[in-house]
Design a protein around this motif. Structure first.
Motif, short mmCIF file in Angstrom:
data_model
loop_
_atom_site.label_atom_id
_atom_site.label_comp_id
_atom_site.label_asym_id
_atom_site.label_seq_id
_atom_site.Cartn_x
_atom_site.Cartn_y
_atom_site.Cartn_z
N HIS A 159 39.97 -85.17 0.26
CA HIS A 159 41.12 -84.25 0.33
C HIS A 159 42.33 -84.89 1.01
CE1 HIS A 159 38.47 -81.10 -1.08
NE2 HIS A 159 37.65 -81.31 -0.07
N LEU A 160 42.35 -86.23 1.06
CA LEU A 160 43.54 -86.94 1.52
C LEU A 160 44.59 -86.94 0.42
CD1 LEU A 160 41.89 -90.06 3.23
CD2 LEU A 160 42.85 -88.06 4.38
N SER A 161 45.84 -87.17 0.80
CA SER A 161 46.90 -87.22 -0.20
C SER A 161 46.75 -88.47 -1.06
CB SER A 161 48.28 -87.23 0.48
OG SER A 161 48.47 -88.45 1.20
N ARG A 162 47.27 -88.41 -2.26
CA ARG A 162 47.18 -89.55 -3.17
C ARG A 162 47.98 -90.73 -2.61
NH1 ARG A 162 44.92 -88.06 -8.00
NH2 ARG A 162 45.64 -89.97 -9.00
N GLU A 180 40.11 -88.54 -3.90
CA GLU A 180 40.84 -87.33 -3.51
C GLU A 180 39.94 -86.11 -3.50
OE1 GLU A 180 45.03 -85.13 -4.77
OE2 GLU A 180 43.80 -86.08 -6.31
N LYS A 191 48.42 -91.47 0.59
CA LYS A 191 47.61 -92.06 1.66
C LYS A 191 46.50 -92.93 1.08
CE LYS A 191 45.65 -92.43 5.80
NZ LYS A 191 46.26 -93.19 6.91
#
Length: 278
Positions: free
Chosen positions: A153-156, A149, A158
């Motif tokens: 910076h992707l969502s958890r 993450e 995803k």
């Protein structure tokens, strides 16, 4: 314990003074003989890491290994005072992908691969022991997602889905998802780019009237380049492949729908009745 890392120092002559480039190679399985509860091996790695100063380059070609070792190496590289450039020249899978996230810059070869998946372990005991193992794996997964993450910076959610599916990424997909920052380039290519940039600066001074046209052409080239990169990216999901194969098998071996007609048992009954009157 068998060392899975190797240091190499190279001294390069610069305009001012000689500069030493520190290079770390991580090849093969990470801690094939696990360093869990091992106080010696992690300390050796830390001492070697901090034995010098300046920026370092970390080359990774590893299928993964011990997640505890990977976590400690990640922390040591993150805490290092200089810049850490990670270069994936083969594969960074499983625990090795976690180490790669420690780089201030992560570069990938056009032919390299990166894989992320859920942590795994072996457990023995009753249902209580099994539940402890499940809870432990859940926490390990969350700690791994922390590293992904911070880099992507992707969502958890995803990232969790990507790990559930055991996702393989080629270089373009790694760039798109944020696991990498750029491609590994040859020195000749870098020099060529610098020369091209110098030529462009000279042309801008001489051809100021053509700036708007050049900007439009540059935008078109950028859009075309992005389109090519988008279509050439590749992501492999084991779950998706399994589902596709299962659907094909179901379609192939599906029982034929009832077309109508008389069942064999009814025909036998009718023949038995006819026999009585013959």
């Amino acid at each position: 314990m068998k060392k899975f890392w190797k240091w190499k120092n190279q001294t390069e002559q610069t305009e001012n003074s000689p500069m030493t480039e520190r290079t770390l190679f991580l090849n093969g399985t990470i801690a094939e003989e696990s360093w869990f509860d091992d106080d010696v091996t992690p300390q050796i790695f830390k001492e070697e890491l901090n034995s010098g100063s300046g920026n370092i380059t970390v080359w990774i070609n590893s299928p993964g290994g011990d997640c505890v070792a990977a976590a400690q190496i990640y922390n040591m590289l993150t805490d290092y005072k200089g810049n850490v450039t990670v270069k994936i020249d083969g594969i960074a899978a499983s625990a090795a992908s976690v180490i790669a996230m420690a780089g201030t810059q992560v570069l990938v070869s056009p032919v390299s691969m990166l894989m992320i998946h859920n942590p795994a372990t072996m457990a023995f005991g009753d249902h209580a022991e099994m539940q402890k193992a499940i809870d432990m794996l859940g926490e390990v997964k969350e700690s791994i997602i922390n590293a992904y993450e911070r880099k992507t910076h992707l969502s958890r959610a995803k990232l969790s889905h990507l790990m559930d599916a055991e996702t393989w990424m080629n270089a373009n997909m790694a760039l798109e998802l944020g696991f990498a920052d750029g491609f590994i380039e040859r020195s000749a290519d870098k020099k060529s780019e610098e020369d091209d940039k110098s030529d462009e600066d000279t042309e801008e001074d001489n051809d100021g009237d053509d700036d708007e046209e050049d900007k439009d052409n540059s935008d078109d080239d950028t859009d075309e380049k992005k389109s090519k990169e988008k279509t050439s990216s590749f992501l492999f999901s084991r779950t998706a492949v399994n589902r596709a194969l299962q659907n094909k098998l179901e379609r192939h071996y599906r029982k034929p729908e009832n077309i109508g007609g008389t069942q064999a048992s009814d025909l036998r009954n009718r023949l038995d009745i006819i026999k009585k009157y013959i």
